[in-house]
Design an enzyme around this catalytic site. Structure first.
Site, PDB file in Angstrom:
ATOM      1  N   ASN A 110      -2.442  12.612  -3.592  1.00 57.37           N
ATOM      2  CA  ASN A 110      -3.432  12.888  -4.640  1.00 57.37           C
ATOM      3  C   ASN A 110      -4.036  14.271  -4.464  1.00 57.37           C
ATOM      4  OD1 ASN A 110      -4.117  11.366  -6.904  1.00 57.37           O
ATOM      5  ND2 ASN A 110      -6.116  10.796  -6.079  1.00 57.37           N
ATOM      6  N   GLU A 148      -4.598   2.356  -4.548  1.00 60.56           N
ATOM      7  CA  GLU A 148      -3.143   2.466  -4.387  1.00 60.56           C
ATOM      8  C   GLU A 148      -2.536   1.202  -3.794  1.00 60.56           C
ATOM      9  OE1 GLU A 148      -4.873   4.445  -0.620  1.00 60.56           O
ATOM     10  OE2 GLU A 148      -5.446   4.091  -2.703  1.00 60.56           O
ATOM     11  N   ASP A 158       0.837  -1.182   0.000  1.00 61.19           N
ATOM     12  CA  ASP A 158       0.000   0.000   0.000  1.00 61.19           C
ATOM     13  C   ASP A 158       0.881   1.245   0.000  1.00 61.19           C
ATOM     14  OD1 ASP A 158      -2.933   0.921   0.416  1.00 61.19           O
ATOM     15  OD2 ASP A 158      -1.810   2.113   1.866  1.00 61.19           O
ATOM     16  N   ILE A 159       0.576   2.206  -0.882  1.00 59.37           N
ATOM     17  CA  ILE A 159       1.348   3.456  -0.921  1.00 59.37           C
ATOM     18  C   ILE A 159       0.975   4.291   0.299  1.00 59.37           C
ATOM     19  CG2 ILE A 159       1.839   5.566  -2.209  1.00 59.37           C
ATOM     20  CD1 ILE A 159       1.149   4.078  -4.765  1.00 59.37           C
ATOM     21  N   ASP A 217      -2.034   9.635 -10.809  1.00 56.70           N
ATOM     22  CA  ASP A 217      -1.913   8.575 -11.816  1.00 56.70           C
ATOM     23  C   ASP A 217      -0.459   8.365 -12.225  1.00 56.70           C
ATOM     24  OD1 ASP A 217      -4.631   8.262 -11.743  1.00 56.70           O
ATOM     25  OD2 ASP A 217      -5.022   9.215 -13.681  1.00 56.70           O
TER      26      ASP A 217
END
Length: 304
Positions: free
Chosen positions: A175, A212, A167-168, A184
């Protein structure tokens, strides 16, 4: 590639003569040998004689259709039998077409060309259906199919199957700061960095799991092997040095990872591996993020 399975060398020569200018052609003179070649060479189409000793064309067709790796290969029966009942039997068995001998080469060529073009179109549509449009990685559908397939294989082999969930960190903040186009672009860069860290082995898969979140499936890999891959994944993303002003753990984009390994067994569903890896991922996030979390000794004892 065109595969011809026929016990009569004269028929093989005739078919080869009318197809060899357009296609690579392989052949076998028995059903069992033909099956071996089809499974190893994955041809575009199979021209299959019905009447053969030991294993007839219907049995070969049934074996190919029962195997997930070969069931989508189109089969054209080539036979001297012209009875409508035989044709119905062949088509019901999974063949896409039926040509009687003596055959007309131009008709054989036209039908082979049509069915190969249709197969390539289906293959293209299939690839699109299992590919994440943004990152080019496998999508969730492809991951679910691979997990089920490799879990079943692990049940048979008794070898471990590993999964790394990724997971980011603080991606929503990224974002918000950079907009959807920036988000993106970040996802694409992270996907490339992750892909570079995954071994290029048959069965291994990296997928965009959703949003993500990413998943890496590692076949025949134990917990220590999964941990090493997970550390490479984490390091590769950090090395991108994508600025992240809204992260509380680093000034660049980082990821949190949970790495788990299980020996598949028929008493558990494939999703049990996802549950373990996902729990470890959330443990990594709770412990401060930008880290790999693996099962503790207590976790390992519980799994036994």
């Amino acid at each position: 590639m065109v595969m011809i399975i026929d016990d009569a060398p004269a028929n093989i020569r005739l078919l080869n003569a009318c197809l060899v200018e357009e296609y690579a052609v392989r052949f076998a003179t028995s059903g069992p040998t033909g099956l071996e070649i089809v499974r190893s060479q994955n041809p575009d189409i199979v021209l299959l004689d019905v009447m053969m000793p030991t294993m007839d064309g219907y049995a070969v067709c049934a074996a190919l259709k029962a195997d997930p790796e070969t069931r989508d290969i189109p089969i054209i029966f080539v036979t001297a039998q012209g009875d409508g009942g035989d044709e119905e039997k062949g088509l019901s068995a999974g063949a896409v077409d039926y040509v009687t001998k003596p055959f007309i080469p131009a008709i054989v060529k036209a039908r082979v060309r049509i069915h190969i073009e249709l197969k390539r179109l289906r293959d293209q549509l299939r690839r699109q259906s299992v590919t994440d449009e943004l990152t080019g990685l496998a999508n969730r559908r492809a991951f679910d199919e691979a997990l089920t397939r490799e879990w079943s294989r692990g049940v048979r082999s008794g070898l471990p199957l590993s999964l790394v969930m990724i997971d980011i960190d603080f991606f929503k903040g990224f974002n918000d700061a950079h907009g959807h186009l920036g988000g993106d672009a970040c996802l694409r860069q992270v996907a490339q960095a992750l892909q570079a860290a995954v071994p290029r082995r048959i069965g291994d898969l990296i997928a965009r799991y959703g949003g993500e979140e990413f998943a890496v499936l590692l076949v025949d890999t134990d917990g220590e092997g999964a941990r090493k891959v997970a550390e490479r994944l984490r390091s590769n993303v950090s090395a991108l040095a994508i600025p992240h002003g809204r992260s509380s753990v680093a000034d660049v984009v980082t990821v949190s990872l949970g790495a788990a390994a299980l020996v598949p067994n028929s008493g558990k569903p494939p999703t049990s591996l996802v549950a373990v890896a996902d729990a470890l991922l959330y443990r990594a996030k709770g412990a401060g993020r930008n880290r790999v979390m693996v099962p503790s000794p207590d976790d390992a004892r519980k799994e036994r």
